[in-house]
Structures are given as C-alpha cells and as structure tokens.
Design an enzyme around this catalytic site. Structure first.
Site, PDB file in Angstrom:
ATOM      1  N   LYS A   1      39.203  40.142  39.637  1.00 14.45           N
ATOM      2  CA  LYS A   1      38.437  39.591  40.760  1.00 14.45           C
ATOM      3  C   LYS A   1      38.397  40.682  41.832  1.00 14.45           C
ATOM      4  O   LYS A   1      39.077  41.662  41.882  1.00 14.45           O
ATOM      5  CB  LYS A   1      39.185  38.415  41.618  1.00 14.45           C
ATOM      6  CG  LYS A   1      38.905  37.153  40.939  1.00 14.45           C
ATOM      7  CD  LYS A   1      39.522  36.194  41.644  1.00 14.45           C
ATOM      8  CE  LYS A   1      39.618  34.857  40.905  1.00 14.45           C
ATOM      9  NZ  LYS A   1      38.376  34.246  40.819  1.00 14.45           N
TER      10      LYS A   1
ATOM     11  N   ARG B   1      39.777  26.381  32.900  1.00 14.15           N
ATOM     12  CA  ARG B   1      39.190  25.474  31.886  1.00 14.15           C
ATOM     13  C   ARG B   1      39.940  25.782  30.512  1.00 14.15           C
ATOM     14  O   ARG B   1      40.074  24.904  29.734  1.00 14.15           O
ATOM     15  CB  ARG B   1      37.496  25.708  31.659  1.00 14.15           C
ATOM     16  CG  ARG B   1      37.470  27.137  31.315  1.00 14.15           C
ATOM     17  CD  ARG B   1      35.821  27.174  31.545  1.00 14.15           C
ATOM     18  NE  ARG B   1      35.544  27.613  33.007  1.00 14.15           N
ATOM     19  CZ  ARG B   1      34.148  27.916  33.458  1.00 14.15           C
ATOM     20  NH1 ARG B   1      33.263  27.614  32.564  1.00 14.15           N
ATOM     21  NH2 ARG B   1      34.345  28.081  34.549  1.00 14.15           N
TER      22      ARG B   1
HETATM   23  N1  BES Z   1      40.236  29.717  40.650  1.00 16.78           N
HETATM   24  C1  BES Z   1      38.918  30.217  40.263  1.00 16.78           C
HETATM   25  C2  BES Z   1      37.707  29.451  41.159  1.00 16.78           C
HETATM   26  C3  BES Z   1      37.765  29.701  42.634  1.00 16.78           C
HETATM   27  C4  BES Z   1      36.901  30.556  43.059  1.00 16.78           C
HETATM   28  C5  BES Z   1      38.219  28.802  43.453  1.00 16.78           C
HETATM   29  C6  BES Z   1      36.929  30.772  44.435  1.00 16.78           C
HETATM   30  C7  BES Z   1      38.040  28.599  44.696  1.00 16.78           C
HETATM   31  C8  BES Z   1      37.443  29.908  45.417  1.00 16.78           C
HETATM   32  C9  BES Z   1      38.474  29.871  38.867  1.00 16.78           C
HETATM   33  O1  BES Z   1      39.600  30.285  37.801  1.00 16.78           O
HETATM   34  C10 BES Z   1      37.391  31.290  38.683  1.00 16.78           C
HETATM   35  O2  BES Z   1      37.626  32.451  38.728  1.00 16.78           O
HETATM   36  N2  BES Z   1      36.190  30.795  38.154  1.00 16.78           N
HETATM   37  C11 BES Z   1      35.195  31.851  38.284  1.00 16.78           C
HETATM   38  C12 BES Z   1      34.198  31.051  36.983  1.00 16.78           C
HETATM   39  C13 BES Z   1      33.518  32.345  36.394  1.00 16.78           C
HETATM   40  C14 BES Z   1      34.078  33.406  36.022  1.00 16.78           C
HETATM   41  C15 BES Z   1      32.375  31.597  35.321  1.00 16.78           C
HETATM   42  C16 BES Z   1      34.314  31.708  39.432  1.00 16.78           C
HETATM   43  O3  BES Z   1      34.295  30.590  39.846  1.00 16.78           O
HETATM   44  O4  BES Z   1      33.847  32.821  40.005  1.00 16.78           O
HETATM   45 MN    MN Z   2      39.763  32.540  37.602  1.00  9.08          MN
END
Ligand code: BES
Ligand code: MN
Ligand code: ZN
Length: 493
Positions: free
Chosen positions: A276, A350
């Site tokens: 990230k 997931r």
């Molecule tokens: N934990 C995150 C989701 C999230 C992001 C929650 C920001 C709260 C604030 C999850 O594991 C994630 O990283 N999801 C990705 C999915 C994408 C790679 C398809 C996302 O939301 O960017």
């Molecule tokens: Mn994630």
C-alpha cells in the site's frame, strides 16, 4: 462505570449533576418544568434570554443552584416537542456527553425518560443513554499518558416506579452492549505491534473465562494446514507472526443451530507484495475491527445471557511483504477446493475469510454473518455513514436492516448479482482474488459468496464505519450495537 436506577423523587434528589430535557419554543420537559418552578423560573428565564433555544445538539450547563441537593444542571435541547426521532435523540445525547465530560463531575443523574422520541420506549431510551454516555467517557490510555482523565464514574437513571421494569431491561442491555463496544474499541485502537494475532487470541481466551457457557479454542497454523486452509495460510506466510484461527462457542440456547459470526482479524495490513502507499497506512491497524467486533458482540451477548447458541470465528493474521509472501500470479487451493489466482496480494481479507467461511459449515449454522473491513471501494460507494450489507438471503438481510434501525447503526444493502461474477474470472484458476476497479466492494462480496452457497449468509463491509479517520481518529465500536440488537431480536422471537 457504575450504573444505577435513581428512584428518589426530584425534591429529594442528591446529585452532582442532573441532566434534563428542554424543547424549542420555550417548552420544557415535565422534569424541567418541575425544576423551573422550584428555582423560581430560572430555566424559563435562561430560555427567554436566548442562552439556549432547545435545538437538537444544544446544551447549557447551570453550574450553581440555590439549594444544595442538585449541584449542577445540564439542559439538553431536543428540538420541538413531539418531533424527535431516534437519531436526533442520540445526537443530543452525544452533545450532552461532551458537556458532561467538561464538567469533571464523577457522578451524574439523567432525568431524560420523559422526553418523547418517535418509535422508542423506555427500555430503548435507557439503553441509548447508557451506550452514549459510556461512549463519550471512552478514553484511549494503553500507550499514552492522559493529563486530563475522564472523571465520570457513575451514571444514575432517574425513573419512577412504574418504569422500573423497562428501565432495568434497558440498563442491562445498555451495560452489556456498552461493555462490548468498549472491548472492541480498546482492541482496535491498539497498535499492530501490540495487538498481534497471538494477542487477539489471548484476549479471546480471557473473554471466554468471563462466562461459563463461553469457550474458546485456538487453531494453530499446523492445524489449519491439516484442514487445507491454504488461502488463509498464504496471507500469514508473508509475516513473522503466526496466524491464529480463533473459535469461540457460546452455548446459551440448548440444541438450537448456532448463529455463526465471522470477523476479519488482520492485525496489520501493509498490502503484502502489492504494498500500500505510505500515507495513512497506520490506519491499517484497524483491519482487525471485524474480529474485535465479534469479540465485543460475544461479550455483550454473554453479559445479557441471551438464550442462543453462538459461534465466533476470527481468522487473525498480518499481511506483510516478506520473501515468503504471496506474489501476484500465485495460485492457491482453498479449503473448499476452489483454486484462487492472487492478482493482488492486498485483497487478502477475502483469502482469510473464504477458508473460515468454509470451516463455518461444520457448525450446521442457522445463519452465518461476517464482518470485515474488506474494501476501500465500500467507502467510495457509501461513504462513512452506513456499513455495506450483502447477502444471499432476503429474510436475513431484512432482519439485519431492522436491527440496524433500532440500534441506530446504519446499514445499506448492496447487490451480489451473478453479473458481477464475470469480473472474477481467471485464465489460470477457478477465481481471481480481485475483480478490477469497478464495483470493488461488490466483487469482494461476490468472491465470498462462492464459499457460502450451503447456508444463509450475510456480509457486512465495515471499511467506512469501523473507525474514524482524521483528527478524531479512533475505533467506533461499530457494528457491535447492530449485531447485539440482531441477537436480542433473535432471542425474543
Ligand atoms: N483492508 C483493506 C480494505 C480497506 C482499505 C479498508 C481502506 C479500509 C480502508 C483490504 O484488505 C484491501 O486492501 N482491499 C483492497 C482491495 C483491492 C486490492 C481489490 C482495496 O480496497 O484497495
Ligand atoms: Mn488489503
Ligand atoms: Zn485488509
């Protein structure tokens, strides 16, 4: 916080601080009216003078009163009499909680049951008072010196004898739910270096020790390996902290089928190899809020001794980039036998959930409800007001929507139509773990739905609601109140 019912009549009441309601247009609640008479029109004069109009969210502290019994008064505005809805009542209580905190009194009494709120009875009012004032007294102190600790330690609900039974019900529920919310928030606010998967597991064991009908078993990585949970274990491979699968069992309901609650317990989500960006990454310590909510809900349910069977399942792991971590393109075989192509290692929630949802089958569940900070896309779609609701059973979804209204913990239902499954097709596996930029919260839910076909299931995406961002950064305890209400409803119907 100590809670009690205050049954002394107003004339005899001793209180450091009494909270009473007023309305717009110079209308006083019955309690405020009685006090106004006792203090020779003091409240009316303050309203005439315009010091408080009675709008929802307004409060006025009167910190000196002529006789000694009641030392301070907080007037709380509830808008025009007869027009107050449940949400506005909570808004007014939140404002009052802030004013009360500033007074530094250690004990307060609430004479607020004479405020008319649409669709609300005395038990509901009592419960909300307890929930809201406990919430405003919450202070994070695990790793920070507090110069200005919250003084409030005791809350009394002023009630007549006729209301006693309803007030007791509301008080018991409120105390239980408030303790669940607080437990959830304390765990969620802890940093990732302290709140690891092992720490979460220890906390679950401590929780189980609080009630003899609640037990806890922790599945270790070798046990998950034997069960074939390769999707779940692929996430913790990138971290030095071993994954834990926390399994809690509450036997309060004879031989009824259990309600299974599943919570994502990612104690820190750096994204893995699909790392990230740095800005705001600290907030990914909150990626265990689903798991913390399950612990909070179980604490609330056990403290209410609900006559239900409940199972709590929390897959706990970190998601970090390590030499052994998942890589884009890797293919995993889930416990259900479906293969998954990891196109983005940051879609890890997931992966840990799908194996846990498969594992849930062995409980022959009545329903399965998972809670997860699953997608940033859910925040794009719904903002930070409602949590996203997805599910394969209309009756279950409607029950959850009804509970969310009562609890004032909003939910909004989203579709999981088959059309979206197209986006999860992979050239090399049964499923891809991402579905592209469109409808990201939906494709995540559709991914999960491929593992929940054998039972009634709902998924709640709490990415936008589990914590506040910005200067007031902190866990909210959502959706503990919502699920507690759902369980109360199940226990009484
Ligand atoms: N934990 C995150 C989701 C999230 C992001 C929650 C920001 C709260 C604030 C999850 O594991 C994630 O990283 N999801 C990705 C999915 C994408 C790679 C398809 C996302 O939301 O960017
Ligand atoms: Mn994630
Ligand atoms: Zn995550």
């Amino acid at each position: 916080m100590d809670h009690s019912i205050e049954s002394a009549p107003l004339e005899k009441l001793q209180s450091q601080c009494l909270l009473v309601g007023i309305h717009e247009n110079q209308v006083l609640s019955p309690t405020a009216q009685a006090l106004d008479a006792r203090y020779n029109g003091l409240i009316s004069r303050l309203m005439d003078r315009g010091d408080i109009k009675g709008k929802v969210g307004e409060t006025l502290l009167i910190n000196n009163l002529p006789d000694g019994g009641i030392e301070r008064l907080i007037l709380i505005g509830f808008g025009p009499r007869g027009e107050l809805n449940r949400k506005q009542f909570r808004k007014a209580l939140a404002a009052a909680g802030k004013t009360l905190k500033d007074t530094k009194v250690s004990a307060a009494s609430c004479a607020l049951l004479d405020v008319a709120v649409e669709h609300a009875d005395t038990a509901w009012l009592t419960r909300q008072i307890v929930e809201m004032f406990n919430d405003s007294a919450y202070q994070y102190n695990a790793t920070k010196k507090i110069d200005d600790p919250v003084a409030l330690q005791a809350l009394a609900i002023v009630a007549g004898d006729a209301d006693r039974h309803a007030v007791e019900t509301g008080l018991n529920q409120g105390i239980a739910i408030a303790s669940g919310i607080e437990f959830c928030k304390r765990l969620a606010d802890l940093p990732g270096n302290l709140c690891t998967p092992s720490y979460l597991a220890e906390q679950a064991i401590v929780l189980a020790g609080e009630h003899d009908k609640l037990s806890c078993e922790i599945l270790e990585e070798h046990q998950m390996e034997a069960l074939g949970m390769a999707a779940l274990l692929s996430v913790s491979r990138g971290s030095r902290q071993p994954a834990k699968l926390i399994c809690l069992n509450y036997q309060g309901g004879g031989d009824a089928k259990p309600i299974v609650l599943v919570g994502k317990g990612l104690t820190f989500d750096a994204g893995g190899i699909s790392l990230k960006p740095g800005l705001g990454m600290d907030e990914m310590k909150y990626d265990m809020c689903g798991g913390a909510s399950v612990l909070g809900i179980l604490r609330a349910a056990t403290r209410m001794n609900l006559p239900l069977n409940l199972v709590g399942l929390i897959p706990a792991s970190e998601n970090l980039p390590d030499g052994n971590a998942n890589k884009p393109g890797d293919i995993l075989t889930s416990m259900a036998g479906k293969t998954i192509e990891v196109l983005n290692t940051d879609a890890e929630g997931r992966l840990i959930l799908c194996d846990t949802l498969t594992y849930a089958k062995r409980y022959s569940p009545e329903v399965v409800i998972d809670m997860a900070t699953l997608t940033g896309a859910c925040i794009v779609a719904l903002g930070r007001v409602p949590s996203g609701l997805f599910g394969n059973d209309d009756a279950l979804c409607n029950d959850l929507l009804a509970a969310s209204e009562t609890a004032c913990d909003p939910l909004w239902r989203m579709p999981i139509w088959d059309d979206y499954a197209e986006q999860l097709k992979s050239n090399f596996a049964d499923l891809a773990n991402i579905g592209g930029p469109d409808g990201g919260s939906i494709t995540a839910a559709v991914f999960l739905s491929k593992f929940t076909e054998d039972y009634r299931w709902a998924h709640i995406d709490i990415a936008g609601t589990a914590w506040r961002t910005g200067t007031h950064k902190g866990a909210t305890g959502r959706p503990v109140a919502l699920l507690s209400q759902y369980l109360i409803d199940r226990a009484t119907t």
